[in-house]
Design an enzyme around this catalytic site. Structure first.
Site, PDB file in Angstrom:
ATOM      1  N   TYR A 164       0.800  -1.213   0.000  1.00  0.00           N
ATOM      2  CA  TYR A 164       0.000   0.000   0.000  1.00  0.00           C
ATOM      3  C   TYR A 164       0.839   1.273   0.000  1.00  0.00           C
ATOM      4  O   TYR A 164       0.719   2.105  -0.899  1.00  0.00           O
ATOM      5  CB  TYR A 164      -0.945  -0.074   1.194  1.00  0.00           C
ATOM      6  CG  TYR A 164      -1.976   0.983   1.208  1.00  0.00           C
ATOM      7  CD1 TYR A 164      -1.830   2.107   2.019  1.00  0.00           C
ATOM      8  CD2 TYR A 164      -3.098   0.885   0.413  1.00  0.00           C
ATOM      9  CE1 TYR A 164      -2.785   3.082   2.025  1.00  0.00           C
ATOM     10  CE2 TYR A 164      -4.050   1.862   0.422  1.00  0.00           C
ATOM     11  CZ  TYR A 164      -3.901   2.952   1.229  1.00  0.00           C
ATOM     12  OH  TYR A 164      -4.843   3.913   1.237  1.00  0.00           O
ATOM     13  N   GLU A 171       2.716   6.218  -7.189  1.00  0.00           N
ATOM     14  CA  GLU A 171       1.752   7.062  -7.888  1.00  0.00           C
ATOM     15  C   GLU A 171       2.050   8.540  -7.673  1.00  0.00           C
ATOM     16  O   GLU A 171       2.021   9.342  -8.616  1.00  0.00           O
ATOM     17  CB  GLU A 171       0.331   6.727  -7.420  1.00  0.00           C
ATOM     18  CG  GLU A 171      -0.128   5.332  -7.845  1.00  0.00           C
ATOM     19  CD  GLU A 171      -1.478   4.945  -7.252  1.00  0.00           C
ATOM     20  OE1 GLU A 171      -2.350   5.816  -7.132  1.00  0.00           O
ATOM     21  OE2 GLU A 171      -1.647   3.755  -6.900  1.00  0.00           O
TER      22      GLU A 171
END
Lengths: 241, 342
Positions: A164, A171
């Site tokens: 995660y 990103e």
């Protein structure tokens, strides 16, 4: 009177039968869907490993896998439909937000802004997504077949702790890298004056998206940590990394 | 002590006899010399812990009386914040409900839920409306830091921008005055959190609209003066309509009694729409904003209008449903918000 009662139970049986067939069709479709998606992301993983072994570099890797990635990530839109018609018991909004953020990254960042496609951060989040999606879809598949190997369950509930944050970093770094190119080209932007009397600046929009990672990802992350049920059920959707 | 006070009041009202009681309560029958007092028990809905036991509660007391008594012993829970139900899964009781008319024995058990900090509806409306009024004017007068420095305190050269400012300010000014003098709110309060949600929506929308309408690079409507005139006509018509509806609804609740009534068309032509629509206040509001959108030809205004329309449709449908439930003879021709359509 007696025939009325009989009619009632006959109707009940008919609706029960209908429900059972609908349930069977739904299960069959979901099994097919999850197997297909697992296969797709596996293909992606294999392609990436092969490319790296052959070329020894990550440059050009994105171009190589771009079509497959876009196809399977876009296909995930169906999951919103699954929630909407109720065959998967997850909130439509939660799934929608997760799928949309993925689609946004793939189509509106890495696809549109060519210059960042060789960045390391792109490889980072693509690898993270691949690992997460393979785990997730195989988890759902095994669940539907009622035969869940322990290591898949373990992976599903534990890998995200590492995946995660890595995914978020990948990103964010990618969006950050794209900013100068967006600013220079003025892409997806609408300037004044125009007859609609509205303006849109993609550059500032991307900055807002980056800032929104903090509250959004924090809240979905919190929601999923409560989803650690000992008894996995159909649609338990851990936050898509 | 409080039960004693209630008893004393009960004795007084019995002796008062013919004189009309301040609250419209059923008078205890003159013949009966003994009043059967109720015992009221209040439990916490989650923990089922006994929070309060009241004995010798007058059968004609209302839920509001009981809430006030509860408030006396628990000062942090004022009546507006209390939700009392007969059943943990049931609906909350209304303030006007009378104890002896409830399906309870002589010992009533209520479940209490804390609704959280509350704020009066009127207060929320005022803050919601003063924001956009002020914010729009900040943009209209082009205060510093909004647009480029050379445009500070300048005026737009388009007439439509000035008309738009007058309309927008009139709309919110009218809303403020209606909140102060016209509206009668059936619910006293709403949760405090709502004020942030509501205000941020209204204030940010107003800022977004005002930014573009008052921008130095604003483009006037495509069809020019005729478009502006038509839009202004629609806007004014709907503003008058909205005011007429609010007055008509106010007059329904004049006598102070809490019985619900069906609104009907009055002599005012603007209220004739009641024949076709349950919530014409929302219809006229939509009309006003459509007029404003047409006048300014600005996408953010259109966006605000559409979002408002969706929300008002939800409210109108709910209101329509409750009318249908409440009145068996409710006119079948009426739609919730748009005649024959929605």
């Amino acid at each position: 009177m007696a025939s009325g009662e009989e009619d009632g139970t006959v109707e009940e049986k008919e609706t029960n039968n209908k429900k059972r067939t609908k349930g069977a069709i739904a299960t069959a479709w979901l099994t097919f869907y999850n197997i297909a998606m697992t296969a797709g992301w596996l293909v992606l993983a294999v392609a990436m490993v092969r490319y790296y072994l052959q070329k020894g570099t990550h440059k050009g890797l994105y171009r190589n896998i771009a079509r497959t990635l876009k196809f399977f990530q876009t296909f995930a839109l169906l999951e919103v439909g699954h929630c909407a018609i109720g065959i998967v018991r997850t909130s439509v909004i939660v799934t929608g937000v997760q799928v949309c953020s993925r689609i946004f990254m793939v189509w509106f960042v890495t696809n549109s802004i060519r210059q960042i496609q060789n960045e390391e951060s792109v490889i980072l989040f693509v690898v993270v997504w691949t690992i997460t999606e393979i785990t997730r879809y195989s988890f759902y598949t095994f669940n539907l077949l009622n035969h869940l190997p322990y290591f898949i369950k373990w992976a599903r509930y534990n890998m995200f702790i590492v995946m995660y944050p890595l995914g978020v970093i990948g990103e964010l770094l990618t969006i950050h890298a794209s900013l100068p190119y967006v600013r220079r080209s003025g892409m997806y932007s609408l300037r004044l004056p125009n007859k609609y009397n509205v303006s849109f600046d993609y550059y500032y929009f991307l900055i807002i998206v980056m800032l929104s990672y903090i509250p959004c990802k924090h809240s979905t992350h919190n929601k999923t940590s409560t989803c650690m049920l000992p008894f996995p059920h159909w649609g338990c959707h851990v936050s898509g990394v | 002590m409080d039960a004693l006070a209630l008893e004393a009041k009960g004795a007084k009202s019995e002796s008062a006899g013919a004189s009309a009681p301040p609250k419209p309560r059923p008078k205890p029958p003159q013949k009966a010399k003994r009043i059967v007092y109720f015992e009221v028990e209040i439990l916490d809905i989650k923990t089922r812990e006994k929070l309060l036991l009241l004995d010798k509660v007058e059968p004609t007391s209302t839920i509001l009386d009981i809430k006030s008594l509860f408030h006396k012993s628990n000062a942090q829970w004022y009546p507006a914040r209390q939700s009392l139900c007969l059943d943990p899964k049931g609906k909350p009781l209304r303030d006007e409900d009378i104890l002896q008319e409830l399906p309870v024995g002589t010992t009533a058990t209520f479940y209490f839920r804390d609704l959280g900090a509350q704020i009066a509806w009127g207060t929320v409306f005022l803050i919601e409306c003063i924001g956009p009024l002020v914010i729009y004017l900040l943009f209209y007068f082009r205060l510093p830091l909004i647009y480029a420095p050379k445009y500070e305190f300048t005026a737009s050269r388009h007439l439509v921008v000035h008309i738009a400012c007058v309309c927008h300010s009139f709309h919110y000014g009218k809303r403020i005055l209606e909140t102060l003098f016209v509206h009668r709110f059936s619910h006293g309060t709403m949760p405090f959190r709502n004020i942030f949600k509501n205000c941020s929506y209204y204030w940010c929308s107003a800022a977004w609209m005002a930014y573009y309408i008052n921008h130095p690079l604003y483009t006037p409507p495509y069809y020019g003066e005729s478009q502006v005139k038509a839009a202004l006509g629609i806007f004014l018509f709907c503003q008058l309509g909205s005011f007429s509806i609010h007055m008509a609804l106010r007059n329904l609740k004049l006598s102070g009694c809490k019985t619900k009534k069906i609104p009907y068309p009055t002599k005012n032509p603007f209220t004739w729409i009641f024949a076709l629509v349950s919530c014409p206040n929302y219809t006229y509001e939509l009309g006003s904003w459509l007029g404003f959108t047409l006048m300014t030809q600005c996408v953010p205004v259109l966006f605000f209008t559409v979002v408002g329309f969706i929300q008002m449709t939800v409210w109108a449908k709910g209101k329509h449903r409750s009318y249908l439930k409440e009145f068996k003879q409710y006119p079948t021709l009426r739609s919730p918000i748009l005649p024959f359509i929605l």
